[in-house]
Design a protein around this motif. Structure first.
Motif, PDB file in Angstrom:
ATOM      1  N   LYS A 266       0.799  -1.213   0.000  1.00  0.00           N
ATOM      2  CA  LYS A 266       0.000   0.000   0.000  1.00  0.00           C
ATOM      3  C   LYS A 266       0.837   1.270   0.000  1.00  0.00           C
ATOM      4  CE  LYS A 266      -4.028  -2.024   0.134  1.00  0.00           C
ATOM      5  NZ  LYS A 266      -4.992  -1.874  -0.967  1.00  0.00           N
ATOM      6  N   LEU A 267       2.060   1.193   0.472  1.00  0.00           N
ATOM      7  CA  LEU A 267       2.900   2.382   0.555  1.00  0.00           C
ATOM      8  C   LEU A 267       3.427   2.773  -0.823  1.00  0.00           C
ATOM      9  CD1 LEU A 267       4.923   1.457   3.752  1.00  0.00           C
ATOM     10  CD2 LEU A 267       3.048   3.095   3.584  1.00  0.00           C
ATOM     11  N   PRO A 268       3.918   4.015  -1.005  1.00  0.00           N
ATOM     12  CA  PRO A 268       4.535   4.391  -2.281  1.00  0.00           C
ATOM     13  C   PRO A 268       5.624   3.404  -2.664  1.00  0.00           C
ATOM     14  CG  PRO A 268       4.236   6.325  -0.915  1.00  0.00           C
ATOM     15  CD  PRO A 268       3.863   5.153  -0.062  1.00  0.00           C
ATOM     16  N   PRO A 269       5.739   3.051  -3.914  1.00  0.00           N
ATOM     17  CA  PRO A 269       6.655   1.977  -4.323  1.00  0.00           C
ATOM     18  C   PRO A 269       8.129   2.301  -4.119  1.00  0.00           C
ATOM     19  CG  PRO A 269       5.706   3.065  -6.241  1.00  0.00           C
ATOM     20  CD  PRO A 269       4.957   3.575  -5.045  1.00  0.00           C
ATOM     21  N   PHE A 270       8.462   3.574  -3.918  1.00  0.00           N
ATOM     22  CA  PHE A 270       9.859   3.924  -3.689  1.00  0.00           C
ATOM     23  C   PHE A 270      10.213   3.947  -2.209  1.00  0.00           C
ATOM     24  CE2 PHE A 270       7.316   7.693  -4.732  1.00  0.00           C
ATOM     25  CZ  PHE A 270       7.369   8.405  -3.534  1.00  0.00           C
ATOM     26  N   TYR A 271       9.289   3.579  -1.331  1.00  0.00           N
ATOM     27  CA  TYR A 271       9.578   3.442   0.095  1.00  0.00           C
ATOM     28  C   TYR A 271      10.275   2.094   0.354  1.00  0.00           C
ATOM     29  CZ  TYR A 271       7.072   7.420   2.217  1.00  0.00           C
ATOM     30  OH  TYR A 271       6.683   8.672   2.629  1.00  0.00           O
ATOM     31  N   GLY A 272      11.075   2.032   1.403  1.00  0.00           N
ATOM     32  CA  GLY A 272      11.662   0.780   1.855  1.00  0.00           C
ATOM     33  C   GLY A 272      12.731   0.245   0.918  1.00  0.00           C
ATOM     34  N   ASN A 273      13.064  -1.048   1.098  1.00  0.00           N
ATOM     35  CA  ASN A 273      14.135  -1.635   0.290  1.00  0.00           C
ATOM     36  C   ASN A 273      13.689  -1.962  -1.124  1.00  0.00           C
ATOM     37  OD1 ASN A 273      12.646  -4.061   0.608  1.00  0.00           O
ATOM     38  ND2 ASN A 273      13.815  -4.580   2.464  1.00  0.00           N
ATOM     39  N   GLY A 274      12.382  -2.100  -1.368  1.00  0.00           N
ATOM     40  CA  GLY A 274      11.868  -2.256  -2.729  1.00  0.00           C
ATOM     41  C   GLY A 274      11.854  -3.665  -3.264  1.00  0.00           C
ATOM     42  N   TYR A 275      12.129  -4.669  -2.437  1.00  0.00           N
ATOM     43  CA  TYR A 275      12.163  -6.035  -2.961  1.00  0.00           C
ATOM     44  C   TYR A 275      10.788  -6.530  -3.402  1.00  0.00           C
ATOM     45  CZ  TYR A 275      16.953  -6.420  -1.316  1.00  0.00           C
ATOM     46  OH  TYR A 275      18.291  -6.238  -1.137  1.00  0.00           O
ATOM     47  N   LEU A 305      12.077   8.588  -9.339  1.00  0.00           N
ATOM     48  CA  LEU A 305      11.623   8.804  -7.970  1.00  0.00           C
ATOM     49  C   LEU A 305      12.380   7.926  -6.984  1.00  0.00           C
ATOM     50  CD1 LEU A 305       7.751   9.157  -8.424  1.00  0.00           C
ATOM     51  CD2 LEU A 305       9.367  10.936  -7.717  1.00  0.00           C
ATOM     52  N   LYS A 306      12.678   6.689  -7.366  1.00  0.00           N
ATOM     53  CA  LYS A 306      13.446   5.810  -6.480  1.00  0.00           C
ATOM     54  C   LYS A 306      14.841   6.359  -6.261  1.00  0.00           C
ATOM     55  CE  LYS A 306      14.284   2.164  -4.009  1.00  0.00           C
ATOM     56  NZ  LYS A 306      13.658   1.990  -2.670  1.00  0.00           N
ATOM     57  N   ALA A 307      15.455   6.880  -7.312  1.00  0.00           N
ATOM     58  CA  ALA A 307      16.789   7.464  -7.168  1.00  0.00           C
ATOM     59  C   ALA A 307      16.741   8.703  -6.281  1.00  0.00           C
ATOM     60  CB  ALA A 307      17.349   7.816  -8.540  1.00  0.00           C
ATOM     61  N   ILE A 308      15.715   9.540  -6.446  1.00  0.00           N
ATOM     62  CA  ILE A 308      15.580  10.745  -5.619  1.00  0.00           C
ATOM     63  C   ILE A 308      15.326  10.368  -4.171  1.00  0.00           C
ATOM     64  CG2 ILE A 308      14.123  12.759  -5.189  1.00  0.00           C
ATOM     65  CD1 ILE A 308      13.728  12.978  -8.208  1.00  0.00           C
ATOM     66  N   ALA A 309      14.460   9.368  -3.951  1.00  0.00           N
ATOM     67  CA  ALA A 309      14.170   8.931  -2.584  1.00  0.00           C
ATOM     68  C   ALA A 309      15.426   8.411  -1.896  1.00  0.00           C
ATOM     69  CB  ALA A 309      13.086   7.854  -2.610  1.00  0.00           C
TER      70      ALA A 309
END
Length: 563
Positions: A266-275, A305-309
């Motif tokens: 449910k969280l934004p996909p760029f949160y956490g480790n992303g596995y 967005l993942k790179a920015i996060a």
């Protein structure tokens, strides 16, 4: 850590209030990380792997044991609250700190301490990924930069033992972190597919270099802030939360990438480790040409967005590693490339699964400048020889492309900012492959043993020559007069006219020949306190010039700099 991430995702799905609290959770994680950093301070402001590399190459592999709880608790708080980082870098640092501390407790020398440090790092990475080969090659390529048998054998033993121990305890071959073992089709790679994977390697290498530059820029931007260092992770977390809020508000209608994100949690996909995002990408079909276009654009946005996060989380000083973000960005890039092959008729189609897996391995390889580690990591997740060939091809090409665009890896960039340049045992091949005849020798002035020592002073003042080869009556090399001996004789200048060259001559200087390597010359210099050595012709045994220490170092530095 995995359990905490799952709990956060479940909490976010319980209602609107819980969802927005979960979106803001990185602030709480950053606050805990700041407290941990306060309890376990460190003078080095980089991340785990860079800290280990600094210890190996500049601090005789000495790491404080306090680095282990700092990395463990800090990264757990950062990642489990939604910070964009990975656990692998901290695990490498924890294993390295334990190995270094154990070696210090045994009072081992620096060489053996370096080996035990590498064993601990490889064991940590091998255990969490279930990938002993990747653990071995990551340590040898990135941390130690040394493939000699002295380090290779014990590190292999440690890595294999750690993987076997983890699988015995868990009773499963699945890794602790990362994605479960993937079963893919065994269709072999054909020659006609080589260009498409080579192109993916080039694109991945350029993106990996851009990611390294972006991380360096983020570090520099946060360093310019005139605020206490422990406050900066809170600012980075606030910026990450702002990205999460913006993503949620702007994606009310589901796009193809939203379907992927929904499958990941449910969280934004760029949160956490992303596995979980990687697992969703592996199972998401591309569909028609129209949907492929939308998917390509959405994935490109998600990759940025993942790179920015990650830049916000780690560039501000948060705890965690760059390994997992690299895998996620590579997976997104590979999926986007697969979508691109549907859109461009000239490109042969690449299956989404192969695109994601090759993108993962190539991006990690290019980002860390470790092609073997990146390729074997993904290979050990699939156990498929069919994927190994495109992996190796893309990983090597991506690494070359990344080095051409930006010379530093995501790890050495932090050290380069401190004016630290790493070398390796392999750098000695520069000296072994360069011959003395490839250099412009310094001029020499041969003298006879019967000449007056006072004449050496006159020649030195007139021609700026301070070292003299001594020859016999036929001009063949006989001995050598060092400039240091001439300077010592100057103390008794009035007696110089009574001295002869024979009384200053040293016959223990073995002359060099023009076909000798610089490695041989350096060994000769280590035996004598002199700034120059004589070089003779191998046939006539007559002096043809001098070679100096400074010439050897100039060749070495210019070649290393060019690489």
């Amino acid at each position: 850590m995995n359990w905490l991430l799952r709990q956060l995702g479940q909490f976010a799905s319980q209602g609107t209030t819980q969802f927005w609290l979960a979106i803001a959770m990185p602030l709480a994680g950053a606050a805990i990380t700041v407290i941990i950093f306060r309890i376990f301070p460190s003078s080095f402001k980089g991340h785990g792997v860079s800290r280990v590399m600094l210890a190996v190459h500049r601090q005789k592999s000495v790491l404080p044991l306090s680095l282990a709880p700092r990395q463990w608790i800090g990264s757990t708080a950062t990642i489990s609250s939604g910070g964009s980082a990975g656990p692998e870098g901290p695990i490498v640092a924890i294993g390295a700190a334990i190995g270094s501390s154990f070696a210090s407790w045994l009072e081992l020398d620096a060489g053996r301490r370096t080996t035990l440090l590498g064993c601990g790092a490889a064991a940590g990475l091998s255990a969490v990924f279930g990938a002993p080969l990747a653990g071995v090659f990551f340590v040898l390529e990135v941390i130690l930069r040394d493939f000699t048998a002295r380090t290779f054998t014990p590190i292999v033993i440690a890595s294999v033992t750690a993987a076997a121990t983890a699988q015995t305890i868990l009773q499963s071959p699945d890794p602790i972190f990362g994605i479960a073992l993937i079963h893919i089709d065994q269709t072999p790679m054909l020659l006609a597919q080589t260009p498409q994977y080579a192109l993916l390697g080039v694109i991945t290498g350029i993106c990996a270099a851009g990611f390294a530059v972006g991380m360096k820029s983020a570090h520099r931007a946060f360093n310019l802030l005139r605020i206490p260092p422990l406050v900066k992770p809170l600012i980075g977390a606030a910026l990450l939360v702002a990205c999460g809020v913006a993503w949620t508000l702007l994606h009310q209608q589901q796009s193809p990438v939203e379907n992927i994100a929904a499958n990941a949690g449910k969280l934004p996909p760029f949160y956490g480790n992303g596995y979980s995002l990687i697992e969703s990408l592996l199972s998401e079909p591309i569909g028609t040409e129209t949907s492929a276009l939308v998917l390509f654009g959405s994935l490109a946005l998600l990759m940025i967005l993942k790179a920015i996060a990650t830049a916000f989380t780690l560039g501000s000083g948060g705890a965690g590693g760059l390994f997992a973000p690299g895998l996620v960005i590579g997976a997104i890039l590979g999926a986007a490339y697969s979508a691109l092959t549907v859109l461009v008729p000239a490109l042969p189609d690449v299956s989404p699964t192969h695109g994601v897996l090759v993108g993962m391995g190539a991006f990690v390889a290019a980002g860390a400048h470790a092609p073997l580690a990146g390729a074997f990591l993904v290979y050990e997740l699939t156990h498929s020889y069919a994927i190994l060939l495109p992996l190796l091809l893309a990983a090597v090409i991506a690494t070359v492309a990344a080095r051409l665009v930006y010379p530093n890896s995501i790890y050495t960039a932090e050290l380069a900012a401190l004016n630290i340049r790493l070398t390796s045992v392999a750098d000695h091949s520069i000296l072994r492959s360069t011959l003395i005849r490839d250099l412009s020798l310094l001029p020499s002035v041969p003298v006879l043993a019967s000449d007056s020592a006072e004449m050496l002073i006159e020649i030195g003042e007139r021609k700026s020559v301070h070292n003299f080869p001594v020859v016999d009556n036929e001009g063949r090399y006989h001995g050598f007069v060092c400039g240091s001996d001439v300077r010592s004789a100057l103390v008794y200048r009035d007696a110089l006219r009574l001295l002869t060259v024979a009384e200053l001559e040293r016959t223990d200087f073995a002359p060099l020949e023009s076909d000798d390597t610089l490695d041989t010359a350096l060994q000769r210099f280590s035996r004598h306190e002199t700034q120059a050595l004589p070089v003779i012709d191998a046939q006539t045994r007559k002096p043809i010039g001098l070679i100096s220490r400074s010439q050897i170092m100039a060749v070495y530095n210019s070649t290393v700099g060019a690489q």
